[in-house]
Write an enzyme that holds these catalytic residues in place. Structure first.
Site, PDB file in Angstrom:
ATOM      1  N   ASP A 299     -48.003 -21.619   3.419  1.00  0.00           N
ATOM      2  CA  ASP A 299     -47.604 -20.243   3.352  1.00  0.00           C
ATOM      3  C   ASP A 299     -46.405 -20.193   2.351  1.00  0.00           C
ATOM      4  O   ASP A 299     -45.481 -20.874   2.137  1.00  0.00           O
ATOM      5  CB  ASP A 299     -46.924 -19.720   4.634  1.00  0.00           C
ATOM      6  CG  ASP A 299     -48.003 -19.471   5.680  1.00  0.00           C
ATOM      7  OD1 ASP A 299     -49.000 -18.417   5.291  1.00  0.00           O
ATOM      8  OD2 ASP A 299     -48.079 -19.845   6.593  1.00  0.00           O
ATOM      9  N   THR A 300     -46.747 -19.176   1.524  1.00  0.00           N
ATOM     10  CA  THR A 300     -46.062 -19.113   0.059  1.00  0.00           C
ATOM     11  C   THR A 300     -46.127 -17.549  -0.496  1.00  0.00           C
ATOM     12  O   THR A 300     -46.738 -16.799   0.130  1.00  0.00           O
ATOM     13  CB  THR A 300     -47.016 -20.008  -0.928  1.00  0.00           C
ATOM     14  OG1 THR A 300     -46.864 -21.187  -0.275  1.00  0.00           O
ATOM     15  CG2 THR A 300     -46.327 -19.869  -2.348  1.00  0.00           C
TER      16      THR A 300
END
Length: 525
Positions: A338-339
Site C-alpha cells: 500500500d502506497t
C-alpha cells in the site's frame, strides 16, 4: 468507469485522493510552485489516506527544476535503528510484519518535505501544511478505500491506533466525518518548528519514549541522526526519451532494465492488448526482477552493479532469452503493497513525481504515543539471513519498492507516472509508458485500460500472472498456453494498484489521468 482526460494549459495535479489533488491546486493558485504543491499534496495524503501513507512512513521524489534544467532525486527513506540487530529476533524466522517490533526504521517523510521545500519551494512549510492541518483537525469524508483498508487490516491495529482508526470500536463508514486531532497537533508542531521538531524535538521524544516503553528499538539518537539525501537519478534512453528513476535502495532500476529489453522490439508491429504485447512485457519484467532480487539493498552496505545491469549490451542478452511462445519459469518474492503516488506540473515548467508509503495497510498498526502518527513497518522486509543481500544491520536502508518515474523529451518533462503496489510498480509503469509513448494514449486512457500484475501476492512466492477479465478471453487463453499461470482478476480490480500520470505535449498542454480504482482526481487549468 472510464473517464476522459483532464487537460490544462498551465498546471496539472494528480493524486489518489481528490482532497489531496485540491490541496495541490490550492497551493498553486496562491502562488506556490510545483514543489510547494507537491509537499501540500503529500502532507494531505498523509491525513486523508492514512491507511496508505503518513508521517510515520517514507517518500521518494523526482523533480525537474525549470530554472536549472535538470532532474534531481531525493531519497526520503529511513534507516534501521542503531540498536536493531538480527539477534533482536533470535529464534524467529522473520521480523514480525506488525506491531512495535516491526517499526524499526526511522520515518523519512517529514525530512523529505523539509528538503524539497527548502531547496526549491517558494512558500513556507507552514503555508503548504495548512490543508493537511485543516483536514486532520476539522475532519473529512472518510474514503471508500480507507473503509476497505479498515475492514482488511483493522484487527492488526494496536489499542492506541484502534482508538483513532476504529472509533468506538467500530469501522467507520465511507463518507463519515473522520477527525485526527492528535495528528493535527503534530502537524502544527512541525509547521512551527520545522524538521527539527520531528527529529530532534518533542515529536521525536514522544515517539522514541513510546517505543522504549513498548518494547521497540528506535531511540532519540536514531531520529536525531536521520538525514535523507539528494542524489543523481538513474536514467536510460528509450525511443527519444530520457527516462529517470530514483537510484537504490529503490527498485526503480528494474523498470529501466525492462525498457532496455523492450527497446529490441518494434511496437509498431505489436497490437496493443494482444498476446504479444502482454507476453513481451511480462517476460522483460521477469528478467529484471530476477536480477533485482539478487542485488538490491542499501548501496552503502553492498555494491550494486548498475553499470552492467543498465547497459544496452546486457539488455540485448536478456532480450535474446525471451521466447515468443514460452513463458520463463521464474518466481518472485512478494514485496509490499500500500502506497500513494502523485505528481504536479506548474506553469513555469517545474515538475515533481513522488511516491510515499507505510508499507502495509496502516503500516505497523502502531500509533506512537500521543502523536497520532502511524509507524511504518517497512523494515520488516529486511532478511534475518546473514548471507542475504538485504540482511538486517544497524543504521541501514532496506530494499525499497517506492519508485516515482519521469520521462523527458528534448530535455523537458514529457511524462510523469507511477503507481501504488510493491511488486506491481515496475509492471504498471511499463504498461503506462508504452501505452502513452507507443500507442498515443492520453494518461487517463492509459491508467484505465486493463492491467496485469505478475507474482504479487501476500503469501508465498508465486509465478501467477493475474490479469483483468477485461482482457480478451482468447488472449488470456493464449498466455496460459504459453505457460503463464494465468489468474483472473475482476474489472478495475484493486490488486492492480492505483496509478496516475501526467503528459505534456509539444504545445505545452498538460493532460492528467487519475486511476478509477482510487478516490483520486486530476485537476488542471
Amino acid at each position: 468507469m472510464r473517464r476522459g482526460p483532464v487537460i490544462g494549459t498551465k498546471t496539472m495535479v494528480v493524486s489518489p485522493h481528490y482532497l489531496a489533488s485540491a490541496a495541490g491546486a490550492q497551493v498553486l493558485a496562491k502562488g506556490g510552485n510545483a514543489y510547494d504543491a507537491a509537499v501540500a499534496v503529500s502532507a494531505t495524503l498523509a491525513v486523508v489516506y492514512p491507511h496508505m501513507t503518513g508521517l510515520g512512513g517514507d517518500a521518494f521524489w523526482l523533480g525537474y527544476s525549470a530554472s536549472e534544467g535538470r532532474v534531481r532525486a531525493y531519497n526520503g527513506s529511513g534507516r534501521s535503528g542503531y540498536a536493531v540487530r538480527r539477534d533482536c529476533y533470535a529464534g524467529e524466522e522473520a521480523i514480525p510484519r506488525r506491531g512495535v517490533r516491526s517499526a524499526i526504521t526511522v520515518p523519512g517523510m517529514a525530512d523529505s518535505w523539509s528538503a524539497v521545500q527548502r531547496e526549491y519551494g517558494r512558500l513556507t512549510l507552514a503555508e503548504v501544511l495548512e490543508p493537511a492541518i485543516g483536514y486532520s483537525a476539522g475532519g473529512f469524508p472518510l474514503s471508500p478505500d480507507q473503509h476497505g483498508g479498515s475492514v482488511l487490516a483493522g484487527a492488526a491495529l494496536s489499542p492506541e491506533a484502534a482508538a483513532v482508526y476504529l472509533p468506538g470500536g467500530q469501522i467507520p463508514a465511507a463518507g463519515e466525518r473522520f477527525v485526527q486531532r492528535q495528528l493535527a497537533g503534530t502537524l502544527r508542531a512541525l509547521a512551527a518548528g520545522g524538521r527539527d521538531a520531528f527529529y530532534k524535538g518533542s515529536i521525536a521524544e514522544e515517539i522514541s519514549d513510546y517505543m522504549q516503553a513498548s518494547g521497540g528499538y528506535l531511540t532519540r539518537d536514531d531520529f536525531a541522526d536521520h538525514q535523507g539525501s539528494w542524489e543523481e537519478p538513474l536514467q536510460t534512453e528509450y525511443h527519444g526519451h530520457t527516462v529517470y528513476q530514483v537510484p537504490p535502495n529503490s527498485q526503480g532500476f528494474t523498470a529501466l532494465m525492462a525498457l532496455n529489453i523492450l527497446e529490441h522490439y518494434n511496437f509498431a508491429e505489436i497490437r496493443h492488448g494482444s498476446y504479444e504485447y502482454y507476453h513481451l512485457l511480462v517476460e522483460a519484467l521477469k528478467l529484471s526482477f530476477r536480477d533485482r532480487d539478487q542485488v538490491l539493498t542499501d548501496p552503502s552496505f553492498r555494491s550494486i552493479p548498475l553499470d552492467r545491469l543498465l547497459s544496452k549490451p546486457y539488455a540485448a542478452q536478456l532480450a535474446a532469452a525471451i521466447s515468443p511462445r514460452k513463458a520463463l519459469a521464474l518466481s518472485s518474492e512478494p514485496v509490499g503493497r500500500d502506497t500513494a503516488y502523485a505528481a504536479v506540473v506548474d506553469e513555469e515548467g517545474n515538475a515533481v513525481s513522488f511516491i510515499q508509503s507505510l508499507y502495509f495497510e496502516f503500516g505497523s498498526g502502531v500509533v506512537a504515543g500521543n502523536t497520532g502518527i502511524l509507524l511504518q513497518n517497512r523494515g520488516s522486509f529486511f532478511s534475518l539471513d546473514p548471507a542475504h543481500v538485504n540482511t538486517l544491520e544497524p543504521h541501514k536502508r532496506t530494499f525499497h519498492t517506492l519508485m516515482p518515474a519521469m520521462a523527458c523529451r528534448d530535455g523537458k518533462p514529457a511524462y510523469l507516472y507511477g503507481t501504488q503496489g510493491g511488486e506491481g510498480q515496475p509492471q504498471t509503469q511499463t504498461l503506462l509508458l508504452t501505452r502513452m509513448l507507443h500507442y498515443g494514449m492520453d494518461p487517463q486512457t492509459a491508467v484505465s485500460e486493463p492491467r496485469f500484475v505478475w507474482g504479487r501476492t501476500w503469501g508465498e512466492p508465486t509465478q501467477e500472472l493475474r490479469i483483468e477479465n477485461r482482457v480478451a478471453e482468447a488472449v488470456r487463453a493464449e498466455l496460459a498456453e504459453a505457460g503463464h499461470l494465468v489468474g483472473e482478476a475482476q474489472s478495475y480490480d484493486g490488486v492492480m494498484g492505483h496509478a496516475h500520470a501526467i503528459s505534456i505535449d509539444s504545445n505545452g498542454y498538460r493532460s492528467g489521468g487519475a486511476d478509477p480504482r482510487s478516490d483520486g482526481a486530476a485537476i488542471g487549468w
